[in-house]
Enzyme design. Sequence first.
Site, PDB file in Angstrom:
ATOM      1  CG  ASN A   1      13.872  61.880  20.908  1.00 53.89           C
ATOM      2  OD1 ASN A   1      13.368  61.188  20.027  1.00 53.89           O
ATOM      3  ND2 ASN A   1      14.964  62.595  20.705  1.00 53.89           N
TER       4      ASN A   1
ATOM      5  CE1 TYR B   1      30.849  66.104  21.805  1.00 54.66           C
ATOM      6  CE2 TYR B   1      29.251  66.239  23.588  1.00 54.66           C
ATOM      7  CZ  TYR B   1      30.090  66.859  22.679  1.00 54.66           C
ATOM      8  OH  TYR B   1      30.177  68.230  22.649  1.00 54.66           O
TER       9      TYR B   1
ATOM     10  CD  GLN C   1      34.802  77.527  20.038  1.00 55.02           C
ATOM     11  OE1 GLN C   1      33.735  77.080  20.457  1.00 55.02           O
ATOM     12  NE2 GLN C   1      35.683  78.135  20.833  1.00 55.02           N
TER      13      GLN C   1
END
Length: 328
Positions: A212, A151, A83
């Site tokens: 947003n 990412y 993880q």
Amino acid sequence: MIEHIQNKTILVTGGAGFIGSNLCEFLLKKNIKVVCLDNFSTGKRKNIEPFLQEKHFKLIEGDIRNLDDCNKACKNVDYVLHQAALGSVPRSIKDPITTNDVNVSGFLNMLVAARDAQVSRFVYAASSSTYGDHEALPKVEEVIGNPLSPYAITKYVNELYADIFKKTYGLDTIGLRYFNVFGKRQDPDGAYAAVIPLFVKQFINHESPIINGDGSYSRDFTYIDNVVQMNLLAITTNNNAALNTVYNVAYGDRTTLLELTTLLKEHLSNFDDSIKNVEIKHRENRVGDIPHSLASVDKAKKLLNYNPKFNINDGIKEAVKWYWNNLQ
């Protein structure tokens, strides 16, 4: 399925983090031996403090960017639940080098250590960000687009490395593409806090959450217990056809950000009625964000017998209860 791992040792990297600590807790409750590797860069010591006195729990403070730490953690381990990672699209845009160091170089270190320790199976946190600019919904595992952030690139590279390690070294792997996981112990603080814990904290403090865009963007929000279930299925399956591939980890439904704030208000107002009156504010959309996310979980249901128990409403109810008791 628990009986398959009853006498095994499981390494949880990033075990002091949000998802990792929930995995550690579940396994320890089943009397399974757990090794936790964490450098506490984003994980919290308080998340694992209750486990430190457990006879089946071992903490190794180390960094996946250090191969020696990875080798030490994998020693005498049967399964790895990997993880450890640096999450957040905005963080990767601001600092792509560190994101790559942790998520790619660190991941490769863990694969090498697991291979050398002859670990039986390597299950790792993949990401829904891998779908990138592919617009079709729902997302199915075999069809992805171009990445929209550093990412997303790192998480796709993880999948490529996992595939090669099976083909080259025979290491069995399963990748779990998480979709917007939420629940207890998810950090509401910091510049890269996920939307649900951030909004919960703001509502509790009678501050206006900021959405947003216009709030029409949607996500397949996934409660932590569904994620724990998938990790368990991934390490216990004896179906060879289920190995060496990737799965969506989600509920299979989507919720807009406006719907999310309505749900949060509804459940939080059970504790503080005035939260109903907190105003929602808006700003421009964020760079790198995809408009909509919805997973097909058919593959996981078919090959792993996945059966997610918590929809968004049930998950929010549980999460809000935990935050109310822990943020006061």
